[in-house]
Design an enzyme around this catalytic site. Sequence first.
Site, PDB file in Angstrom:
ATOM      1  N   SER A 120       0.853  -1.189   0.000  1.00 30.07           N
ATOM      2  CA  SER A 120       0.000   0.000   0.000  1.00 30.07           C
ATOM      3  C   SER A 120       0.882   1.230   0.000  1.00 30.07           C
ATOM      4  O   SER A 120       2.041   1.170   0.426  1.00 30.07           O
ATOM      5  CB  SER A 120      -0.874   0.018   1.249  1.00 30.07           C
ATOM      6  OG  SER A 120      -0.083   0.310   2.387  1.00 30.07           O
ATOM      7  N   ASP A 121       0.350   2.346  -0.479  1.00 28.60           N
ATOM      8  CA  ASP A 121       1.010   3.598  -0.152  1.00 28.60           C
ATOM      9  C   ASP A 121       0.796   3.786   1.355  1.00 28.60           C
ATOM     10  O   ASP A 121      -0.023   3.099   1.982  1.00 28.60           O
ATOM     11  CB  ASP A 121       0.441   4.772  -0.961  1.00 28.60           C
ATOM     12  CG  ASP A 121       1.400   5.966  -0.958  1.00 28.60           C
ATOM     13  OD1 ASP A 121       2.302   6.010  -0.090  1.00 28.60           O
ATOM     14  OD2 ASP A 121       1.253   6.861  -1.806  1.00 28.60           O
ATOM     15  N   TRP A 122       1.535   4.720   1.912  1.00 28.78           N
ATOM     16  CA  TRP A 122       1.558   4.835   3.373  1.00 28.78           C
ATOM     17  C   TRP A 122       0.189   5.273   3.918  1.00 28.78           C
ATOM     18  O   TRP A 122      -0.246   6.406   3.722  1.00 28.78           O
ATOM     19  CB  TRP A 122       2.684   5.791   3.780  1.00 28.78           C
ATOM     20  CG  TRP A 122       4.005   5.092   4.020  1.00 28.78           C
ATOM     21  CD1 TRP A 122       4.828   5.308   5.090  1.00 28.78           C
ATOM     22  CD2 TRP A 122       4.654   4.078   3.234  1.00 28.78           C
ATOM     23  NE1 TRP A 122       5.934   4.486   5.007  1.00 28.78           N
ATOM     24  CE2 TRP A 122       5.857   3.723   3.887  1.00 28.78           C
ATOM     25  CE3 TRP A 122       4.328   3.399   2.049  1.00 28.78           C
ATOM     26  CZ2 TRP A 122       6.727   2.747   3.392  1.00 28.78           C
ATOM     27  CZ3 TRP A 122       5.200   2.431   1.560  1.00 28.78           C
ATOM     28  CH2 TRP A 122       6.366   2.120   2.225  1.00 28.78           C
ATOM     29  N   GLY A 123      -0.500   4.320   4.543  1.00 29.90           N
ATOM     30  CA  GLY A 123      -1.818   4.627   5.100  1.00 29.90           C
ATOM     31  C   GLY A 123      -2.940   4.520   4.079  1.00 29.90           C
ATOM     32  O   GLY A 123      -4.013   5.083   4.286  1.00 29.90           O
ATOM     33  N   ALA A 124      -2.723   3.775   3.000  1.00 30.73           N
ATOM     34  CA  ALA A 124      -3.746   3.724   1.941  1.00 30.73           C
ATOM     35  C   ALA A 124      -4.752   2.596   2.139  1.00 30.73           C
ATOM     36  O   ALA A 124      -5.663   2.441   1.328  1.00 30.73           O
ATOM     37  CB  ALA A 124      -3.077   3.591   0.577  1.00 30.73           C
TER      38      ALA A 124
END
Length: 708
Positions: free
Chosen positions: A247-251
Amino acid sequence: MGTNLLPVSAQQTTDPATESKIESLIKKMTLEEKIGMIHGNSSFTSTGVARLGIPELMTSDGPHGVRPEHGRDWVLDNKGDDSSTYLPVGITLASTWNPEMGYASGSVLGSEANYRGKDVILGPGINIMRTPLNGRNFEYMSEDPYLISKMVVGYIKGVQDQGVSASLKHYMGNNQEINRSGINVEMSERALREIYLPGFKAAVVEGGVNTVMGSYNRFRGEYCTYNDYLINKILKGEWGFQGLVMSDWGAIHSTKEALLGGADLEMGTDLEMLPNPDYSKFFFADAALRMVRGGEIAESVIDDKVRRILRVMYKTHMFDKRPSGTYATKEHADVARKIAEEGIILLKNKGNVLPLDKKTIKTIAVIGANGNRTNGMGGGSSQVRTKYEITPLKGLQNLCGNSVGITYEQGYTIARNAQADPKLIQQAVDAAKKADVAIVVGGWTHGYDYSVWSDNAYDTEGFDKPDMNMPFGQDELIRAVIKANPNTIVVLYGGGPIDIDTWVNEAKGILQVGYPGMEGGTALAEILFGVVNPSGKLTVTFPKHLEDSPAHKLGEYPGDSINVHYNEDIFVGYRYFDTYKVEPQFAFGHGLSYTSFKYSKPVVVTSTGSASVKISVQNTGTRQGAEVVQLYVRDLKSSLKRPVKELKAFNKVFLNAGESKEIEFNLDKSAFSYYDDKQNQWVLEPGKFDILIGSSSSDIRTKNRIKL
Ligand code: BGC
């Protein structure tokens, strides 16, 4: 004639012996250990299994240098020597139109990531430049999927040949930063297939990238990171991707949906969790564990994620000895310089004001805040701390030594809402009057603190530009300087187009440098003085005004905060400008040289659904130079509306004065096909096509009509 996509070979698989080692490791792991591996346990790592000798997976940004250390939980670690090579950013790299530079850049990055103990470098970023306003365009490469495909493959191979993994981002549709964390992107299947996917596909299928990062936004209602269509059906299905989707960070925003939607690794320490983050609260942590225990999610779903992570670990030598990397060396800085030399673009050179001649130029007035500013730490997560960074002023001073008198005036102030400052302009005008030549260095700027819209943020993650106008009163400054000294050269920094319409006709020389890395000032000075002949070409159309851009004219931008509709469809960049006859300020592919090139009439040989094209290019000037020969295809008649031309091949040719070389382009059916979303397949409609060859999308030097 319909053409179906052939199933592709899975580049990311390991050999059968390693695959069986992976299976036996999975068998030995407890469910808790498996779950540990599929979520972050610090800002940039995921958990290993010490008992089985499985290390933590160590990631770092990317994409144009290894990011400074952030400790485990976002505490900037200023202790160690984390000063990396600061390479030219994505847009400048792509402006070289030289895939070998892609490879060179990737190699430096991979080698330094390796040296710093990173397993995965979070780059390249290859989202399409849909609007000039996207705050992250500087990290990306182009508005054109073909050019991106060619540049990205080299970059990935460069990184991965160093024994570490690249992470291709942001898959997919992250074309604006406004509302990036939730905006739902709607586009036609045709736009998806023709414009937005080809770069990603090439990176996976040809580049063999080991990891892919999902984007924050949604696509057709589902978050991209676990979008069943994008991840399971296309990436892992059609393209046979065997590596890991992070994931992108926190996605990630759910457990079950995300586990089933194809995300393999949840990353991102929420700033709100600091200073004592509890990683068991991640969606892929305790909640996932409970679901598997409760029978809601099959353990095999988790196994597949662990398998993919282990594959990346094997591929990147985390279980054996990785060949060692090198760090911040002179050789790496030389690569950064070389890319800048090839990536800087000469947009205008009226009356051959350039190159400057040391024999006649005795005084230079360097003007503009960007002339004396470093950029490495700007822009957001792509920040790079670097041992040194040669600014334009320094580059000129180094090159000229005592032979030329160089003065510097700030000209404008980089601060939020800063307007033209009469006092600074007057000082600039006075300096320009006294000098043989004035060099104004302006354009966009990076912000340094991207967690807020800091005073100077334009090319910055998390925010888009408010408009395309030159900020800080630069138009007034440039006009005044040109009036004071007609021999004025304007150097533009930044991640793409800026509105220069109020002075473009008056300026004799204009260069676009992007963010050219730690040796950017050296490369710029060499180009200004003709030590290096410019050969960069625009990878994005420079519109006259923002309203001329297709996303703004035909499509929606930035949407209504919930949805954004890409109504301009496939007419992105020059595909729009050329088809709808909108005159740009500078066309896609444009870039001048200090020499001139002559194109011969091409010889085209066709066979079923393909063509081979031979053409000679001659350097007709008096100095060595390089020309990017661009081949566009035009379909004369088709059932679906097509752009009047599309880039289908290019070749950068290096020629000595007088020299000529023959080059050959082999066009397969993909060069002539379009995606028909009724039939859901690529279609090559028989008929006539023009092969257009030239120096930019608007400077076509020769053409041939063929029948397929
Ligand atoms: C960015 C990514 C980056 C990640 C880790 C995110 O905010 O969108 O590109 O790799 O942070 O820093």
